[in-house]
Design a protein around this motif. Structure first.
Motif, PDB file in Angstrom:
ATOM      1  N   ILE A  48       0.871  -1.178   0.000  1.00 50.56           N
ATOM      2  CA  ILE A  48       0.000   0.000   0.000  1.00 50.56           C
ATOM      3  C   ILE A  48       0.901   1.219   0.000  1.00 50.56           C
ATOM      4  N   GLU A  49       0.567   2.155  -0.858  1.00 49.87           N
ATOM      5  CA  GLU A  49       1.348   3.378  -0.974  1.00 49.87           C
ATOM      6  C   GLU A  49       0.458   4.583  -0.690  1.00 49.87           C
ATOM      7  N   PHE A  50       0.928   5.442   0.191  1.00 53.84           N
ATOM      8  CA  PHE A  50       0.237   6.703   0.463  1.00 53.84           C
ATOM      9  C   PHE A  50       1.061   7.824  -0.154  1.00 53.84           C
ATOM     10  N   GLY A  51       0.528   8.432  -1.220  1.00 51.00           N
ATOM     11  CA  GLY A  51       1.240   9.473  -1.954  1.00 51.00           C
ATOM     12  C   GLY A  51       1.872   8.878  -3.193  1.00 51.00           C
ATOM     13  N   HIS A 130       4.349   2.077   1.930  1.00 48.98           N
ATOM     14  CA  HIS A 130       5.235   3.172   1.520  1.00 48.98           C
ATOM     15  C   HIS A 130       4.504   4.496   1.750  1.00 48.98           C
ATOM     16  N   ILE A 131       5.146   5.421   2.465  1.00 44.08           N
ATOM     17  CA  ILE A 131       4.544   6.728   2.761  1.00 44.08           C
ATOM     18  C   ILE A 131       5.374   7.830   2.107  1.00 44.08           C
ATOM     19  N   ASP A 132       4.699   8.584   1.256  1.00 45.50           N
ATOM     20  CA  ASP A 132       5.312   9.737   0.580  1.00 45.50           C
ATOM     21  C   ASP A 132       4.210  10.762   0.340  1.00 45.50           C
ATOM     22  N   ALA A 133       3.469  11.063   1.388  1.00 43.62           N
ATOM     23  CA  ALA A 133       2.300  11.937   1.275  1.00 43.62           C
ATOM     24  C   ALA A 133       2.619  13.304   1.873  1.00 43.62           C
ATOM     25  N   GLU A 145       1.717   6.106  12.203  1.00 43.49           N
ATOM     26  CA  GLU A 145       1.109   5.322  13.295  1.00 43.49           C
ATOM     27  C   GLU A 145       0.207   4.240  12.724  1.00 43.49           C
ATOM     28  N   TRP A 146      -0.672   4.646  11.800  1.00 44.84           N
ATOM     29  CA  TRP A 146      -1.572   3.665  11.196  1.00 44.84           C
ATOM     30  C   TRP A 146      -0.757   2.583  10.497  1.00 44.84           C
ATOM     31  N   ALA A 147       0.259   3.010   9.767  1.00 45.09           N
ATOM     32  CA  ALA A 147       1.084   2.053   9.020  1.00 45.09           C
ATOM     33  C   ALA A 147       1.776   1.060   9.954  1.00 45.09           C
ATOM     34  N   PHE A 153       6.646  -3.677   8.066  1.00 44.44           N
ATOM     35  CA  PHE A 153       7.703  -3.090   7.244  1.00 44.44           C
ATOM     36  C   PHE A 153       7.157  -1.846   6.546  1.00 44.44           C
ATOM     37  N   VAL A 154       7.624  -0.678   6.998  1.00 45.28           N
ATOM     38  CA  VAL A 154       7.117   0.600   6.494  1.00 45.28           C
ATOM     39  C   VAL A 154       8.302   1.417   5.990  1.00 45.28           C
ATOM     40  N   ILE A 155       8.171   1.950   4.781  1.00 45.78           N
ATOM     41  CA  ILE A 155       9.223   2.813   4.245  1.00 45.78           C
ATOM     42  C   ILE A 155       8.652   4.215   4.019  1.00 45.78           C
ATOM     43  N   PHE A 156       9.489   5.209   4.271  1.00 50.67           N
ATOM     44  CA  PHE A 156       9.104   6.615   4.131  1.00 50.67           C
ATOM     45  C   PHE A 156      10.075   7.281   3.166  1.00 50.67           C
ATOM     46  N   HIS A 157       9.539   7.963   2.168  1.00 47.82           N
ATOM     47  CA  HIS A 157      10.412   8.719   1.282  1.00 47.82           C
ATOM     48  C   HIS A 157      10.660  10.108   1.874  1.00 47.82           C
ATOM     49  N   ASP A 158      11.762  10.713   1.483  1.00 45.44           N
ATOM     50  CA  ASP A 158      12.128  12.089   1.851  1.00 45.44           C
ATOM     51  C   ASP A 158      12.644  12.252   3.271  1.00 45.44           C
TER      52      ASP A 158
END
Length: 199
Positions: A48-51, A130-133, A145-147, A153-158
């Motif tokens: 699941i990708e946010f952004g 993946h969070i890039d929002a 938090e939700w992720a 396994f959560v990845i964040f861009h930036d």
């Protein structure tokens, strides 16, 4: 503040599917995905990708997952110098890949539904998020938090380009007792997990 562990890939391989153009800050990250997933033994059913914006990261993820769900409100009016909307461009870019689903929604609305999320049962847990929002501290932290409550396994861009994102990821690592690995290329990819990494 959580310890930030530098992530050094042992191999860099660009996958078959990737999106060229638009000058994405995500370039470079697609080439460590296979190794990253292998080293942490990540399942390959769902991401699941946010952004999503144009779809760079979504297309990269689609190489490795049976299903990639992209959640983005696509509020930007124009994707380029034409009058095409960002959503129209994203649809066009991901059209060749049947395993990518675009969900036009804010992450809060998508995550707030009980039992189902846009027709997707919540018991089908993602293997990767993946969070890039939103890059503000509060929104990144709440999305994280939700992720963290729904995925190991959560990845964040930036995380290298936005201090507020890096701080949010560090605080999430403390709260959820996870390791924070940082890949400092392409504006940074923060990896938040309790899983053990293979050498």
């Amino acid at each position: 503040m959580a310890e930030i562990i530098p992530y050094t890939p042992t191999k860099i391989v660009r996958p078959d599917r990737y999106l060229e153009g638009y000058g994405s800050a995500w370039y470079g990250n697609e080439s460590i995905l296979q190794e990253l997933l292998d080293r942490f033994n990540i399942g390959r059913k769902r991401a699941i990708e946010f952004g999503t914006e144009h779809g760079h990261s979504a297309i990269a993820l689609s190489n490795f997952f049976e299903q990639v769900i992209c959640v983005d409100p696509w509020l930007q009016e124009h994707a380029d110098q034409t009058t095409r909307s960002m959503y129209d461009v994203a649809q066009e870019n991901v059209k060749p890949y049947s395993n990518i689903t675009l969900v036009r929604s804010r992450w809060q609305e998508f995550c707030g539904q009980q039992g189902f999320q846009n027709g997707i049962p919540t018991w089908l847990k993602p293997d990767l998020i993946h969070i890039d929002a939103d890059h503000s501290y509060d929104e990144c932290y709440k999305n994280g938090e939700w992720a963290c409550e729904n995925c190991s396994f959560v990845i964040f861009h930036d995380t290298a380009g936005f201090p507020e994102v890096r701080r949010a990821v560090s605080d999430l690592a403390d709260k959820y007792h996870r390791k924070f690995y940082a890949y400092e290329v392409s504006w940074g990819l923060g990896i938040l997990t309790a899983l053990e990494m293979k050498p």
